[in-house]
Design a protein around this motif. Structure first.
Motif, PDB file in Angstrom:
ATOM      1  N   ALA A   1       0.850  -1.196   0.000  1.00 46.04           N
ATOM      2  CA  ALA A   1       0.000   0.000   0.000  1.00 46.04           C
ATOM      3  C   ALA A   1       0.882   1.241   0.000  1.00 46.04           C
ATOM      4  O   ALA A   1       2.056   1.184   0.379  1.00 46.04           O
ATOM      5  CB  ALA A   1      -0.931   0.006   1.212  1.00 46.04           C
ATOM      6  N   PRO A   2       0.344   2.402  -0.410  1.00 49.23           N
ATOM      7  CA  PRO A   2       1.138   3.638  -0.395  1.00 49.23           C
ATOM      8  C   PRO A   2       1.466   4.080   1.022  1.00 49.23           C
ATOM      9  O   PRO A   2       0.675   3.873   1.956  1.00 49.23           O
ATOM     10  CB  PRO A   2       0.219   4.652  -1.100  1.00 49.23           C
ATOM     11  CG  PRO A   2      -0.788   3.839  -1.834  1.00 49.23           C
ATOM     12  CD  PRO A   2      -0.981   2.597  -1.037  1.00 49.23           C
ATOM     13  N   LEU A   3       2.635   4.703   1.196  1.00 49.68           N
ATOM     14  CA  LEU A   3       2.974   5.308   2.479  1.00 49.68           C
ATOM     15  C   LEU A   3       1.957   6.394   2.816  1.00 49.68           C
ATOM     16  O   LEU A   3       1.504   7.128   1.943  1.00 49.68           O
ATOM     17  CB  LEU A   3       4.385   5.908   2.427  1.00 49.68           C
ATOM     18  CG  LEU A   3       5.564   4.942   2.539  1.00 49.68           C
ATOM     19  CD1 LEU A   3       6.878   5.689   2.358  1.00 49.68           C
ATOM     20  CD2 LEU A   3       5.557   4.216   3.879  1.00 49.68           C
ATOM     21  N   GLY A   4       1.634   6.489   4.081  1.00 50.53           N
ATOM     22  CA  GLY A   4       0.634   7.460   4.495  1.00 50.53           C
ATOM     23  C   GLY A   4      -0.777   6.925   4.476  1.00 50.53           C
ATOM     24  O   GLY A   4      -1.718   7.625   4.854  1.00 50.53           O
ATOM     25  N   SER A   5      -0.931   5.678   4.042  1.00 52.55           N
ATOM     26  CA  SER A   5      -2.244   5.028   4.057  1.00 52.55           C
ATOM     27  C   SER A   5      -2.132   3.731   4.827  1.00 52.55           C
ATOM     28  O   SER A   5      -1.052   3.322   5.248  1.00 52.55           O
ATOM     29  CB  SER A   5      -2.729   4.756   2.625  1.00 52.55           C
ATOM     30  OG  SER A   5      -1.911   3.793   1.990  1.00 52.55           O
ATOM     31  N   SER A   6      -3.264   3.060   5.010  1.00 50.47           N
ATOM     32  CA  SER A   6      -3.282   1.745   5.647  1.00 50.47           C
ATOM     33  C   SER A   6      -3.680   0.702   4.607  1.00 50.47           C
ATOM     34  O   SER A   6      -4.201   1.039   3.545  1.00 50.47           O
ATOM     35  CB  SER A   6      -4.257   1.725   6.823  1.00 50.47           C
ATOM     36  OG  SER A   6      -5.571   2.033   6.392  1.00 50.47           O
ATOM     37  N   TYR A   7      -3.419  -0.552   4.931  1.00 50.11           N
ATOM     38  CA  TYR A   7      -3.816  -1.657   4.059  1.00 50.11           C
ATOM     39  C   TYR A   7      -4.938  -2.407   4.743  1.00 50.11           C
ATOM     40  O   TYR A   7      -4.855  -2.725   5.940  1.00 50.11           O
ATOM     41  CB  TYR A   7      -2.635  -2.594   3.812  1.00 50.11           C
ATOM     42  CG  TYR A   7      -2.989  -3.815   2.995  1.00 50.11           C
ATOM     43  CD1 TYR A   7      -2.971  -3.779   1.603  1.00 50.11           C
ATOM     44  CD2 TYR A   7      -3.349  -5.006   3.618  1.00 50.11           C
ATOM     45  CE1 TYR A   7      -3.299  -4.898   0.852  1.00 50.11           C
ATOM     46  CE2 TYR A   7      -3.689  -6.126   2.882  1.00 50.11           C
ATOM     47  CZ  TYR A   7      -3.659  -6.065   1.498  1.00 50.11           C
ATOM     48  OH  TYR A   7      -3.996  -7.180   0.764  1.00 50.11           O
ATOM     49  N   MET A   8      -6.010  -2.729   3.993  1.00 49.46           N
ATOM     50  CA  MET A   8      -7.169  -3.376   4.591  1.00 49.46           C
ATOM     51  C   MET A   8      -7.635  -4.534   3.717  1.00 49.46           C
ATOM     52  O   MET A   8      -7.663  -4.436   2.486  1.00 49.46           O
ATOM     53  CB  MET A   8      -8.320  -2.380   4.761  1.00 49.46           C
ATOM     54  CG  MET A   8      -9.546  -2.957   5.461  1.00 49.46           C
ATOM     55  SD  MET A   8     -10.750  -1.690   5.923  1.00 49.46           S
ATOM     56  CE  MET A   8     -11.281  -1.131   4.311  1.00 49.46           C
ATOM     57  N   CYS A   9      -7.979  -5.646   4.367  1.00 49.68           N
ATOM     58  CA  CYS A   9      -8.529  -6.796   3.666  1.00 49.68           C
ATOM     59  C   CYS A   9      -9.456  -7.543   4.626  1.00 49.68           C
ATOM     60  O   CYS A   9      -8.990  -8.264   5.518  1.00 49.68           O
ATOM     61  CB  CYS A   9      -7.420  -7.722   3.168  1.00 49.68           C
ATOM     62  SG  CYS A   9      -7.974  -8.896   1.900  1.00 49.68           S
ATOM     63  N   ASN A  10     -10.755  -7.330   4.475  1.00 50.04           N
ATOM     64  CA  ASN A  10     -11.716  -7.959   5.378  1.00 50.04           C
ATOM     65  C   ASN A  10     -11.928  -9.434   5.066  1.00 50.04           C
ATOM     66  O   ASN A  10     -12.255 -10.217   5.952  1.00 50.04           O
ATOM     67  CB  ASN A  10     -13.052  -7.212   5.300  1.00 50.04           C
ATOM     68  CG  ASN A  10     -12.964  -5.813   5.885  1.00 50.04           C
ATOM     69  OD1 ASN A  10     -12.348  -5.614   6.924  1.00 50.04           O
ATOM     70  ND2 ASN A  10     -13.567  -4.840   5.218  1.00 50.04           N
ATOM     71  N   LYS A  11     -11.774  -9.807   3.811  1.00 49.66           N
ATOM     72  CA  LYS A  11     -11.940 -11.214   3.432  1.00 49.66           C
ATOM     73  C   LYS A  11     -10.746 -12.038   3.941  1.00 49.66           C
ATOM     74  O   LYS A  11      -9.684 -11.505   4.273  1.00 49.66           O
ATOM     75  CB  LYS A  11     -12.030 -11.326   1.911  1.00 49.66           C
ATOM     76  CG  LYS A  11     -13.172 -10.540   1.294  1.00 49.66           C
ATOM     77  CD  LYS A  11     -14.500 -11.224   1.513  1.00 49.66           C
ATOM     78  CE  LYS A  11     -15.648 -10.435   0.863  1.00 49.66           C
ATOM     79  NZ  LYS A  11     -15.526 -10.370  -0.593  1.00 49.66           N
ATOM     80  N   GLU A  12     -10.926 -13.334   3.981  1.00 55.00           N
ATOM     81  CA  GLU A  12      -9.827 -14.212   4.381  1.00 55.00           C
ATOM     82  C   GLU A  12      -8.708 -14.155   3.342  1.00 55.00           C
ATOM     83  O   GLU A  12      -8.944 -14.254   2.142  1.00 55.00           O
ATOM     84  CB  GLU A  12     -10.319 -15.648   4.529  1.00 55.00           C
ATOM     85  CG  GLU A  12      -9.234 -16.633   4.930  1.00 55.00           C
ATOM     86  CD  GLU A  12      -9.750 -18.054   5.070  1.00 55.00           C
ATOM     87  OE1 GLU A  12      -8.926 -18.965   5.261  1.00 55.00           O
ATOM     88  OE2 GLU A  12     -10.976 -18.248   4.967  1.00 55.00           O
ATOM     89  N   GLN A  13      -7.489 -13.970   3.821  1.00 54.99           N
ATOM     90  CA  GLN A  13      -6.320 -13.885   2.951  1.00 54.99           C
ATOM     91  C   GLN A  13      -5.225 -14.785   3.501  1.00 54.99           C
ATOM     92  O   GLN A  13      -5.100 -14.953   4.723  1.00 54.99           O
ATOM     93  CB  GLN A  13      -5.817 -12.437   2.865  1.00 54.99           C
ATOM     94  CG  GLN A  13      -4.739 -12.201   1.820  1.00 54.99           C
ATOM     95  CD  GLN A  13      -4.289 -10.747   1.802  1.00 54.99           C
ATOM     96  OE1 GLN A  13      -4.330 -10.063   2.817  1.00 54.99           O
ATOM     97  NE2 GLN A  13      -3.848 -10.269   0.647  1.00 54.99           N
TER      98      GLN A  13
END
Length: 469
Positions: free
Chosen positions: A382-394
């Motif tokens: 993910a870009p710096l300054g943001s967060s990474y999100m994944c609600n589904k199973e990964q």
């Protein structure tokens, strides 16, 4: 590295120069953590006008470069140290010639019993108070020795011996004061405990031993982790050798092939599926406040000795620590059966972050220890300054024997503002916007097919009306 003369007349038979190098970032755990650095050649002596002398003292010099291109800050203390991730020792004899050179990274995990008959695990990685009293070049009766003291009662000693055309890393001893309530709260036992590992690893003379790979020594309730190790005892003619003798791990796997989520081998036996793990919230703080945030449910898939198992991590019984640096960040989890589970994040191209490394060491149900490390991953980008999100199973595939399933994941290892997540970049599994054009396209295609079929049927009926009577 800056050198400093430290003659000690009447106090010690040999005098030395110790130095510790603070590397930018964290590479490592135990491990864990894992830089691939070649040993630098010994620095040339400084001109006489730049040499400093201390009467009966040792000068310890540190170089700190937190951001590439920002320059070097040199800090010299007498018998002192700053927080470091790589220790570098250049020991000289009474003739001012290098007799022993070493550079290495290490940390420790210690499992102990509490007064309530439960077990806790602590990680010891802060060497900021390190001193090197007792390190010596060796003499006729005693071989070379590296001695390090740090923290509240921790000491680490490695001895070397020479035989014929080889020298040996003879043995390593580690002592800790379990009476220290700050490090070992509610410990049942008291006093100084020592573990000794007879390594006895032979190296050809005039060769520098190198082992960038993660190595572990396990004895009793202590696990010692070493990586980026470069050491040469019995240095000849005061010059550190450029000829390297590699450890077995570095010979067989100098690089780790990147692992992608699509290449997970099937386990030998199929484990019983478990319910979705509970989601936990984790954070890491530094002097500026919260620097790392993570929210996730974690499920471990382990294959050990052809037996597959699934373990859900309970956040209510899991401790977490870590650290943050400009180019890397670490989140470490541990519990009664997990010595450590490390998530190491890194910056790439100066504008994005990703999960680069995962290290784990834990006790299995049968009492054996399961340890895996991979520092060549590429997940959660993910870009710096943001967060990474994944609600589904990964799935994060660390190796063929170890995968981590994540649920309701959100992580931000850099640029956390006011202790809150920044705007999230969602994973492709969560991105439903791509379904809209697919649905519209499929609908239009179906409509066109229906129209074409109707047209063909209509034409056949019209031809039938003009048949000859």
């Amino acid at each position: 590295m800056t050198r400093a003369e430290a003659p000690c007349p009447g106090v010690c038979s040999t005098c030395g120069r110790w130095s510790a190098l603070l590397l930018p970032g964290f590479q490592q755990a135990f491990s864990l953590v894992l830089l691939l650095l070649l040993p630098p050649p010994p620095p040339p002596p400084l001109p006489p006008r730049r040499r400093r002398r201390l009467l009966c003292g040792i000068m310890v010099c540190f170089r700190f470069s937190p951001v590439p291109g920002s320059g070097l800050v040199l800090l010299c203390l007498v018998l002192g140290a700053v927080s470091s991730y790589a220790l570098e020792l250049n020991l000289t004899d009474s003739g001012k010639a290098t007799c022993l050179y070493a550079k290495w990274q290490m940390n420790f995990t210690i499992r102990y019993e509490t007064t309530s008959k439960s077990y806790k695990t602590v990680t010891v990685s802060d060497l900021s108070t390190a001193t090197y009293n007792g390190s010596a070049c060796g003499e006729d009766q005693n071989g070379p020795k590296i001695a390090v003291q740090f923290g509240s009662g921790f000491s680490w000693v490695v001895n070397f011996t020479k035989e014929g055309s080889t020298y040996s890393i003879d043995g390593i001893s580690f002592s800790y004061n379990i009476s220290d309530n700050t490090t070992f709260p509610d410990a049942k036992d008291k006093g100084i405990l020592t573990v000794y590992d007879p390594v006895r690893f032979r190296i050809p003379l005039n060769n520098i031993f190198r082992c960038n790979s993660l190595s572990t020594l396990e004895k009793d309730d202590v696990v010692q982790y070493y990586w980026d190790v470069h050491v040469q005892a019995f240095v000849q003619n005061g010059t550190v050798s450029t000829k390297e003798f590699l450890c077995e791990k570095d010979r067989t796997s100098t690089t780790v092939a990147p692992i992608t989520p699509t290449t997970t081998p099937a386990p030998t036996t199929t484990p019983i599926p478990k319910e979705k793990p509970e989601v936990g919230s984790y954070s890491v703080n530094n002097s500026n406040g919260t620097c790392l945030l993570a929210t996730m449910g974690l499920q471990l898939n382990i294959t050990h000795e052809k037996v597959a198992s699934i373990i859900n991590i309970n956040p209510n019984t899991t401790d977490f620590t870590g650290n943050c640096h400009p180019q890397s960040a670490l989140l470490r989890l541990n519990s009664s059966n997990i010595k450590f589970l490390d998530f190491v994040f890194a910056v790439k191209n100066e504008n994005r972050f990703y999960l680069k490394e995962v290290n784990i060491s834990m006790y299995l149900v049968n009492g054996s220890v399961f340890s895996i490390a991979n520092n060549n991953l590429s997940y959660w980008d993910a870009p710096l300054g943001s967060s990474y999100m994944c609600n589904k199973e990964q799935t994060v595939s660390v190796s063929g024997a170890f995968q981590i399933n994540t649920f309701d994941l959100r992580v931000q290892p850099f640029n956390v503002m006011e202790g809150k997540y920044s705007t999230a970049q969602e994973c492709s599994l969560d991105d439903d916007t791509i379904l809209i054009p697919i649905i519209v396209g499929a609908g239009l295609s179906g409509l066109i097919i229906v129209i074409v079929i109707a047209y063909l049927i209509g034409r056949r009926k019209s031809y039938a009306g003009y048949q000859t009577l």
